[in-house]
Motif scaffolding. Sequence first.
Motif, PDB file in Angstrom:
ATOM      1  N   ALA A 259      -2.140 -38.533  21.721  1.00  4.86           N
ATOM      2  CA  ALA A 259      -3.591 -38.544  21.551  1.00  4.86           C
ATOM      3  C   ALA A 259      -3.938 -38.979  20.131  1.00  4.86           C
ATOM      4  CB  ALA A 259      -4.160 -37.155  21.826  1.00  4.86           C
ATOM      5  N   VAL A 260      -5.153 -39.437  19.943  1.00 10.38           N
ATOM      6  CA  VAL A 260      -5.612 -39.784  18.604  1.00 10.38           C
ATOM      7  C   VAL A 260      -6.125 -38.518  17.926  1.00 10.38           C
ATOM      8  CG1 VAL A 260      -6.176 -42.118  19.298  1.00 10.38           C
ATOM      9  CG2 VAL A 260      -7.931 -40.347  19.417  1.00 10.38           C
ATOM     10  N   GLN A 261      -6.507 -38.651  16.658  1.00 13.15           N
ATOM     11  CA  GLN A 261      -7.002 -37.505  15.899  1.00 13.15           C
ATOM     12  C   GLN A 261      -8.435 -37.786  15.456  1.00 13.15           C
ATOM     13  OE1 GLN A 261      -4.097 -36.335  12.821  1.00 13.15           O
ATOM     14  NE2 GLN A 261      -2.529 -37.440  13.998  1.00 13.15           N
ATOM     15  N   ARG A 262      -9.316 -36.887  15.822  1.00 17.03           N
ATOM     16  CA  ARG A 262     -10.715 -37.090  15.476  1.00 17.03           C
ATOM     17  C   ARG A 262     -11.300 -35.837  14.845  1.00 17.03           C
ATOM     18  NH1 ARG A 262     -12.780 -40.245  20.962  1.00 17.03           N
ATOM     19  NH2 ARG A 262     -11.907 -42.288  20.411  1.00 17.03           N
ATOM     20  N   ASP A 263     -12.184 -36.048  13.888  1.00 13.57           N
ATOM     21  CA  ASP A 263     -12.881 -34.931  13.260  1.00 13.57           C
ATOM     22  C   ASP A 263     -14.116 -34.578  14.084  1.00 13.57           C
ATOM     23  OD1 ASP A 263     -11.064 -34.952  11.139  1.00 13.57           O
ATOM     24  OD2 ASP A 263     -12.241 -36.471  10.063  1.00 13.57           O
ATOM     25  N   VAL A 264     -14.487 -33.330  14.058  1.00 12.84           N
ATOM     26  CA  VAL A 264     -15.711 -32.889  14.729  1.00 12.84           C
ATOM     27  C   VAL A 264     -16.906 -33.332  13.889  1.00 12.84           C
ATOM     28  CG1 VAL A 264     -17.033 -30.906  15.543  1.00 12.84           C
ATOM     29  CG2 VAL A 264     -14.539 -30.920  15.768  1.00 12.84           C
ATOM     30  N   VAL A 265     -17.804 -34.092  14.486  1.00 11.11           N
ATOM     31  CA  VAL A 265     -18.973 -34.592  13.758  1.00 11.11           C
ATOM     32  C   VAL A 265     -20.219 -34.406  14.626  1.00 11.11           C
ATOM     33  CG1 VAL A 265     -17.675 -36.299  12.427  1.00 11.11           C
ATOM     34  CG2 VAL A 265     -18.626 -36.927  14.655  1.00 11.11           C
ATOM     35  N   GLY A 266     -21.367 -34.479  13.977  1.00 12.30           N
ATOM     36  CA  GLY A 266     -22.625 -34.489  14.697  1.00 12.30           C
ATOM     37  C   GLY A 266     -23.016 -33.172  15.343  1.00 12.30           C
ATOM     38  N   VAL A 267     -22.520 -32.050  14.818  1.00 17.42           N
ATOM     39  CA  VAL A 267     -22.871 -30.746  15.383  1.00 17.42           C
ATOM     40  C   VAL A 267     -23.906 -30.081  14.489  1.00 17.42           C
ATOM     41  CG1 VAL A 267     -22.039 -28.474  16.070  1.00 17.42           C
ATOM     42  CG2 VAL A 267     -20.595 -30.484  16.435  1.00 17.42           C
ATOM     43  N   HIS A 268     -25.061 -29.791  15.039  1.00 15.79           N
ATOM     44  CA  HIS A 268     -26.093 -29.062  14.302  1.00 15.79           C
ATOM     45  C   HIS A 268     -26.233 -27.689  14.930  1.00 15.79           C
ATOM     46  CE1 HIS A 268     -29.763 -27.841  12.356  1.00 15.79           C
ATOM     47  NE2 HIS A 268     -30.386 -27.748  13.529  1.00 15.79           N
ATOM     48  N   ARG A 269     -25.908 -26.660  14.193  1.00 19.76           N
ATOM     49  CA  ARG A 269     -25.996 -25.289  14.689  1.00 19.76           C
ATOM     50  C   ARG A 269     -27.389 -24.733  14.400  1.00 19.76           C
ATOM     51  NH1 ARG A 269     -20.911 -23.485  16.059  1.00 19.76           N
ATOM     52  NH2 ARG A 269     -19.178 -24.706  15.225  1.00 19.76           N
ATOM     53  N   VAL A 270     -28.053 -24.314  15.443  1.00 25.10           N
ATOM     54  CA  VAL A 270     -29.414 -23.815  15.307  1.00 25.10           C
ATOM     55  C   VAL A 270     -29.385 -22.342  14.922  1.00 25.10           C
ATOM     56  CG1 VAL A 270     -31.616 -23.432  16.485  1.00 25.10           C
ATOM     57  CG2 VAL A 270     -30.231 -25.450  17.029  1.00 25.10           C
ATOM     58  N   GLY A 271     -30.034 -22.039  13.819  1.00 26.07           N
ATOM     59  CA  GLY A 271     -30.092 -20.650  13.343  1.00 26.07           C
ATOM     60  C   GLY A 271     -31.490 -20.086  13.467  1.00 26.07           C
ATOM     61  N   GLN A 272     -31.592 -18.804  13.161  1.00 26.51           N
ATOM     62  CA  GLN A 272     -32.897 -18.121  13.243  1.00 26.51           C
ATOM     63  C   GLN A 272     -33.908 -18.761  12.309  1.00 26.51           C
ATOM     64  OE1 GLN A 272     -32.607 -13.876  12.950  1.00 26.51           O
ATOM     65  NE2 GLN A 272     -34.801 -13.608  12.559  1.00 26.51           N
ATOM     66  N   ALA A 273     -33.452 -19.185  11.134  1.00 30.54           N
ATOM     67  CA  ALA A 273     -34.361 -19.800  10.165  1.00 30.54           C
ATOM     68  C   ALA A 273     -34.984 -21.073  10.699  1.00 30.54           C
ATOM     69  CB  ALA A 273     -33.620 -20.083   8.858  1.00 30.54           C
ATOM     70  N   ASP A 274     -34.199 -21.844  11.507  1.00 28.00           N
ATOM     71  CA  ASP A 274     -34.739 -23.076  12.094  1.00 28.00           C
ATOM     72  C   ASP A 274     -35.922 -22.761  12.999  1.00 28.00           C
ATOM     73  OD1 ASP A 274     -32.785 -25.047  11.094  1.00 28.00           O
ATOM     74  OD2 ASP A 274     -31.369 -23.895  12.278  1.00 28.00           O
ATOM     75  N   LEU A 275     -35.765 -21.722  13.815  1.00 26.96           N
ATOM     76  CA  LEU A 275     -36.806 -21.377  14.776  1.00 26.96           C
ATOM     77  C   LEU A 275     -38.035 -20.784  14.073  1.00 26.96           C
ATOM     78  CD1 LEU A 275     -34.620 -19.798  17.592  1.00 26.96           C
ATOM     79  CD2 LEU A 275     -35.390 -22.167  17.347  1.00 26.96           C
ATOM     80  N   GLY A 277     -39.001 -21.522  11.126  1.00 30.68           N
ATOM     81  CA  GLY A 277     -39.673 -22.592  10.407  1.00 30.68           C
ATOM     82  C   GLY A 277     -40.522 -23.449  11.321  1.00 30.68           C
ATOM     83  N   GLY A 278     -40.252 -23.408  12.619  1.00 38.25           N
ATOM     84  CA  GLY A 278     -41.016 -24.230  13.551  1.00 38.25           C
ATOM     85  C   GLY A 278     -42.264 -23.546  14.078  1.00 38.25           C
TER      86      GLY A 278
END
Length: 279
Positions: A259-275, A277-278
């Motif tokens: 298999a190839v090796q890939r880094d985890v990218v593009g993950v945005h974890r939603v926290g309480q502060a995000d909600l 703020g909206g």
Amino acid sequence: MLDFIIDETRCVQCGECAADCPVSIIDMDGGLPRIPEHRESYCIGCQHCLAVCPTAALSILGKDPDKSAPVLPPSPDALENLIKSRRSVRRFRPDRVEEHILGRLMDVVAHAPTGKNQRRIRFTLVDDPQVMELIRTGTMDGIRKAVIDDSLPDGMEFFAKMVAPYDQGKDIIYRKAPHMIIASAPKDSAAPDADPFIALSYFELMAQSLGLGTVWCGFARWALQSVVPEFGRALGIPADHRSMYAMMFGYPAVSYARAVQRDVVGVHRVGQADLEGGR
């Protein structure tokens, strides 16, 4: 008629079927599960009730629960390896895939989820390598004519660069694959854009497990939809099918060792502060 039948000798009145029904049409008012006649039209045919019943006491749509396959938890390690080791194959052997393997693939892909369980996907399957060759030559003849007539659609001028390699034996579009499957859905279905891609994802992983190679083919989609649409229509894809995608497949002429090796990218974890703020 839903043919909703309860085997009273098996039913333990656990209520799981009622609790798991996506459209909440099963009730337990009489102790045993039932679907009132005025609710039957809301059934989406998902068979969740049949699948969740612990004692195989429930039948619906004429299905015998004793004939359903048992749920066997997959090995997470094996599934992870299957996903990570999957490669897009662009070198195929000319061998025809056996009918029993094609049948197994189509049986599995029939279980892919669809919007509202409508299951309106159309699978256009090219199971004959000779037919695949006709598609290959017909597509390229159409592209060649469009180049001569200067009629390639705007933004698809790149197809002109595929003619010379094809004349030299290099098939950039179909990769000389012996088979192709196109998944499409009518524009008025619940999820016409998502359903074909979900189905082909199921197809791809099952194909990998059976020793086949696959490649998602955007070139084929663009060619059959925009460059030679009359040829695409000849494949029998209905005119009202807005979304379609093509996948080439067959026995691979290449073997990958790891298999190839890939880094985890593009993950945005939603926290309480995000909600907060909206608000």
